[in-house]
Design a protein around this motif. Structure first.
Motif, PDB file in Angstrom:
ATOM      1  N   GLY A  44     -51.122  45.561 -26.789  1.00 55.00           N
ATOM      2  CA  GLY A  44     -50.718  44.217 -26.402  1.00 55.00           C
ATOM      3  C   GLY A  44     -50.255  44.123 -24.966  1.00 55.00           C
ATOM      4  O   GLY A  44     -49.407  43.281 -24.638  1.00 55.00           O
ATOM      5  N   GLN A  45     -50.788  44.954 -24.091  1.00 57.08           N
ATOM      6  CA  GLN A  45     -50.459  44.902 -22.673  1.00 57.08           C
ATOM      7  C   GLN A  45     -50.740  43.508 -22.125  1.00 57.08           C
ATOM      8  O   GLN A  45     -51.753  42.898 -22.419  1.00 57.08           O
ATOM      9  N   LEU A  46     -49.811  42.993 -21.321  1.00 57.20           N
ATOM     10  CA  LEU A  46     -50.013  41.706 -20.670  1.00 57.20           C
ATOM     11  C   LEU A  46     -50.769  41.893 -19.360  1.00 57.20           C
ATOM     12  O   LEU A  46     -50.566  42.886 -18.653  1.00 57.20           O
ATOM     13  N   TYR A  47     -51.624  40.912 -19.047  1.00 60.84           N
ATOM     14  CA  TYR A  47     -52.395  40.935 -17.812  1.00 60.84           C
ATOM     15  C   TYR A  47     -52.212  39.606 -17.091  1.00 60.84           C
ATOM     16  O   TYR A  47     -52.057  38.562 -17.715  1.00 60.84           O
ATOM     17  N   ARG A  48     -52.256  39.676 -15.764  1.00 60.53           N
ATOM     18  CA  ARG A  48     -52.197  38.480 -14.932  1.00 60.53           C
ATOM     19  C   ARG A  48     -53.544  38.317 -14.244  1.00 60.53           C
ATOM     20  O   ARG A  48     -54.133  39.279 -13.763  1.00 60.53           O
ATOM     21  N   VAL A  49     -54.029  37.086 -14.206  1.00 62.23           N
ATOM     22  CA  VAL A  49     -55.316  36.835 -13.582  1.00 62.23           C
ATOM     23  C   VAL A  49     -55.289  35.485 -12.884  1.00 62.23           C
ATOM     24  O   VAL A  49     -54.646  34.550 -13.364  1.00 62.23           O
ATOM     25  N   GLN A  50     -55.933  35.401 -11.743  1.00 58.18           N
ATOM     26  CA  GLN A  50     -56.127  34.123 -11.074  1.00 58.18           C
ATOM     27  C   GLN A  50     -57.548  33.671 -11.368  1.00 58.18           C
ATOM     28  O   GLN A  50     -58.511  34.378 -11.084  1.00 58.18           O
ATOM     29  N   GLU A 128     -47.563  36.134  -7.395  1.00 53.30           N
ATOM     30  CA  GLU A 128     -49.000  36.288  -7.336  1.00 53.30           C
ATOM     31  C   GLU A 128     -49.405  37.650  -7.888  1.00 53.30           C
ATOM     32  O   GLU A 128     -48.626  38.601  -7.850  1.00 53.30           O
ATOM     33  N   PRO A 129     -50.643  37.788  -8.345  1.00 53.21           N
ATOM     34  CA  PRO A 129     -51.106  39.101  -8.808  1.00 53.21           C
ATOM     35  C   PRO A 129     -51.058  40.111  -7.674  1.00 53.21           C
ATOM     36  O   PRO A 129     -51.319  39.786  -6.519  1.00 53.21           O
ATOM     37  N   ASP A 130     -50.698  41.338  -8.024  1.00 53.17           N
ATOM     38  CA  ASP A 130     -50.686  42.390  -7.028  1.00 53.17           C
ATOM     39  C   ASP A 130     -52.114  42.708  -6.603  1.00 53.17           C
ATOM     40  O   ASP A 130     -52.973  42.964  -7.439  1.00 53.17           O
ATOM     41  N   ALA A 131     -52.368  42.677  -5.299  1.00 48.19           N
ATOM     42  CA  ALA A 131     -53.701  43.007  -4.803  1.00 48.19           C
ATOM     43  C   ALA A 131     -53.876  44.519  -4.814  1.00 48.19           C
ATOM     44  O   ALA A 131     -52.922  45.266  -4.572  1.00 48.19           O
ATOM     45  N   PRO A 132     -55.101  44.991  -5.098  1.00 52.84           N
ATOM     46  CA  PRO A 132     -55.342  46.428  -5.031  1.00 52.84           C
ATOM     47  C   PRO A 132     -55.066  46.943  -3.622  1.00 52.84           C
ATOM     48  O   PRO A 132     -55.240  46.225  -2.636  1.00 52.84           O
ATOM     49  N   ASP A 133     -54.604  48.180  -3.545  1.00 52.68           N
ATOM     50  CA  ASP A 133     -54.343  48.766  -2.241  1.00 52.68           C
ATOM     51  C   ASP A 133     -55.616  48.758  -1.407  1.00 52.68           C
ATOM     52  O   ASP A 133     -56.669  49.206  -1.863  1.00 52.68           O
ATOM     53  N   ALA A 134     -55.517  48.253  -0.182  1.00 59.34           N
ATOM     54  CA  ALA A 134     -56.673  48.229   0.700  1.00 59.34           C
ATOM     55  C   ALA A 134     -56.853  49.596   1.350  1.00 59.34           C
ATOM     56  O   ALA A 134     -55.893  50.319   1.603  1.00 59.34           O
ATOM     57  N   ARG A 273     -61.704  55.248  -8.311  1.00 61.28           N
ATOM     58  CA  ARG A 273     -60.528  54.405  -8.107  1.00 61.28           C
ATOM     59  C   ARG A 273     -60.789  53.059  -8.776  1.00 61.28           C
ATOM     60  O   ARG A 273     -61.650  52.297  -8.337  1.00 61.28           O
ATOM     61  N   LEU A 274     -60.038  52.792  -9.828  1.00 63.38           N
ATOM     62  CA  LEU A 274     -60.291  51.656 -10.705  1.00 63.38           C
ATOM     63  C   LEU A 274     -59.411  50.471 -10.354  1.00 63.38           C
ATOM     64  O   LEU A 274     -58.200  50.598 -10.179  1.00 63.38           O
ATOM     65  N   THR A 275     -60.025  49.300 -10.247  1.00 66.74           N
ATOM     66  CA  THR A 275     -59.280  48.054 -10.116  1.00 66.74           C
ATOM     67  C   THR A 275     -59.844  47.062 -11.129  1.00 66.74           C
ATOM     68  O   THR A 275     -60.983  47.191 -11.576  1.00 66.74           O
ATOM     69  N   GLY A 276     -59.035  46.075 -11.470  1.00 66.47           N
ATOM     70  CA  GLY A 276     -59.467  45.085 -12.462  1.00 66.47           C
ATOM     71  C   GLY A 276     -59.236  43.669 -11.981  1.00 66.47           C
ATOM     72  O   GLY A 276     -58.301  43.403 -11.217  1.00 66.47           O
ATOM     73  N   TRP A 277     -60.105  42.793 -12.421  1.00 67.76           N
ATOM     74  CA  TRP A 277     -59.884  41.366 -12.186  1.00 67.76           C
ATOM     75  C   TRP A 277     -58.599  40.952 -12.886  1.00 67.76           C
ATOM     76  O   TRP A 277     -57.769  40.235 -12.331  1.00 67.76           O
ATOM     77  N   LEU A 278     -58.420  41.404 -14.121  1.00 68.76           N
ATOM     78  CA  LEU A 278     -57.160  41.212 -14.839  1.00 68.76           C
ATOM     79  C   LEU A 278     -56.244  42.355 -14.475  1.00 68.76           C
ATOM     80  O   LEU A 278     -56.547  43.523 -14.719  1.00 68.76           O
ATOM     81  N   GLN A 279     -55.100  42.008 -13.871  1.00 70.83           N
ATOM     82  CA  GLN A 279     -54.160  43.023 -13.393  1.00 70.83           C
ATOM     83  C   GLN A 279     -53.042  43.222 -14.419  1.00 70.83           C
ATOM     84  O   GLN A 279     -52.421  42.253 -14.865  1.00 70.83           O
ATOM     85  N   PRO A 280     -52.764  44.475 -14.812  1.00 73.43           N
ATOM     86  CA  PRO A 280     -51.668  44.721 -15.754  1.00 73.43           C
ATOM     87  C   PRO A 280     -50.334  44.211 -15.209  1.00 73.43           C
ATOM     88  O   PRO A 280     -50.044  44.341 -14.016  1.00 73.43           O
ATOM     89  N   VAL A 281     -49.539  43.653 -16.085  1.00 75.04           N
ATOM     90  CA  VAL A 281     -48.186  43.211 -15.731  1.00 75.04           C
ATOM     91  C   VAL A 281     -47.223  44.327 -16.089  1.00 75.04           C
ATOM     92  O   VAL A 281     -47.202  44.796 -17.227  1.00 75.04           O
ATOM     93  N   ALA A 282     -46.440  44.793 -15.126  1.00 75.86           N
ATOM     94  CA  ALA A 282     -45.518  45.906 -15.371  1.00 75.86           C
ATOM     95  C   ALA A 282     -44.493  45.514 -16.410  1.00 75.86           C
ATOM     96  O   ALA A 282     -43.999  44.392 -16.420  1.00 75.86           O
TER      97      ALA A 282
END
Length: 282
Positions: A44-50, A128-134, A273-282
């Motif tokens: 049931g991990q929560l995710y944030r998405v724009q 805002e959702p955390d952006a992946p590290d550039a 290096r994995l990134t997601g459109w849906l970002q996990p919420v800590a």
């Protein structure tokens, strides 16, 4: 990876994601599959998405990464469970109902997104959702970063020659430019190989600022990993070989902890290096 994993989305969702993948532009793209092996999160991990939410005569509410510039707007993506249009400002045109960009928080079951709280307008969201590290394209060679040799007069033609030469040498692992500095990675290529030997050979065609550093994987090895990931991770939105990090950059719908662990077990830690459109919420 096991393509028969039960953690795959439906064919309808996969087809809808093809439209979304057009916006990724990160290298090679493949939206022919679903949301990815390991994408279901039983905890049931929560995710944030724009995203924009859109429904029309063909489907109910769905999350959209991008919308086609048409009237009425068109897009496709994962279905949303328990969506309430009364919670948002909606626009209606020719049988289509859609929102402005929103920030949503909810759960993801591998196929569908279920909101856990009321959506917020993207421009008003408190967090805002955390952006992946550039990727950091600065040169890793400290002496060049702090000044070093003047790059004046080196020219594009000269830098092209050194890059062409490097690509044909054993152990080549990728290159990038930082202003006038040419940065090249080399993996150990056996006796007489490696960064030091490569730099001596490259000085035959380049006397400008040059940073040659080591790598764990050659470019060919990473390209092979990229092809394998494209075959075995369903719902991949984009992938690319990242020479700065000496890794494969992979974007999926939801970067779940399970999928991260599976990629590390299969290819080695941090090789993908994995990134997601849906970002996990800590």
């Amino acid at each position: 990876m096991n393509r028969t994993s039960p953690l795959r989305t439906s064919a309808a969702t996969a087809a809808a994601l093809a439209t979304a993948a057009l916006a990724a532009g990160c290298g090679s793209e493949d939206a022919s599959g679903s949301a990815g092996d390991g994408s279901r999160d039983p905890a049931g991990q929560l995710y944030r998405v724009q995203a924009t939410v859109l429904a029309n005569d063909e489907h109910g509410p769905q999350l959209c990464r991008t919308m086609a510039e048409s009237m009425p707007p068109q897009c496709g993506g994962p279905d949303i469970v328990g969506w309430d249009w009364d919670d948002v400002r909606a626009h209606r045109a020719s049988g289509t109902t859609y929102t402005d960009p929103l920030v949503l928080v909810g759960t993801w079951d591998g196929e569908r997104f279920t909101p856990a709280e009321k959506p917020k307008p993207a421009d008003e969201a408190a967090e805002e959702p955390d952006a992946p590290d550039a990727a950091d394209f600065d040169t890793p060679c400290k002496e060049l970063k702090e000044g070093g040799k003047d790059a004046a007069g080196a020219g594009d033609a000269a830098s092209r020659r050194v890059l062409d030469k490097a690509q044909g040498m054993p152990g080549y692992a990728g290159a990038w430019l930082d202003g006038g500095i040419v940065n090249i990675r080399f993996a150990d290529a056996g006796e007489g190989g490696g960064p030091d030997a490569a730099e001596r050979k490259l000085r035959d065609v380049w006397d400008g600022p040059l940073c040659v550093v080591g790598a764990e994987h050659t470019e060919k090895e990473l390209a092979r990993v990229q092809r394998q990931v494209g075959k075995h991770v369903d719902g991949m939105l984009s992938s690319a070989v990242d020479p700065v990090r000496n890794a494969v950059a992979l974007e999926v719908v939801a970067a779940t902890p399970e999928l991260r662990r599976e990629l590390d077990r299969t290819y080695g830690e941090d090789t993908v290096r994995l990134t997601g459109w849906l970002q996990p919420v800590a």
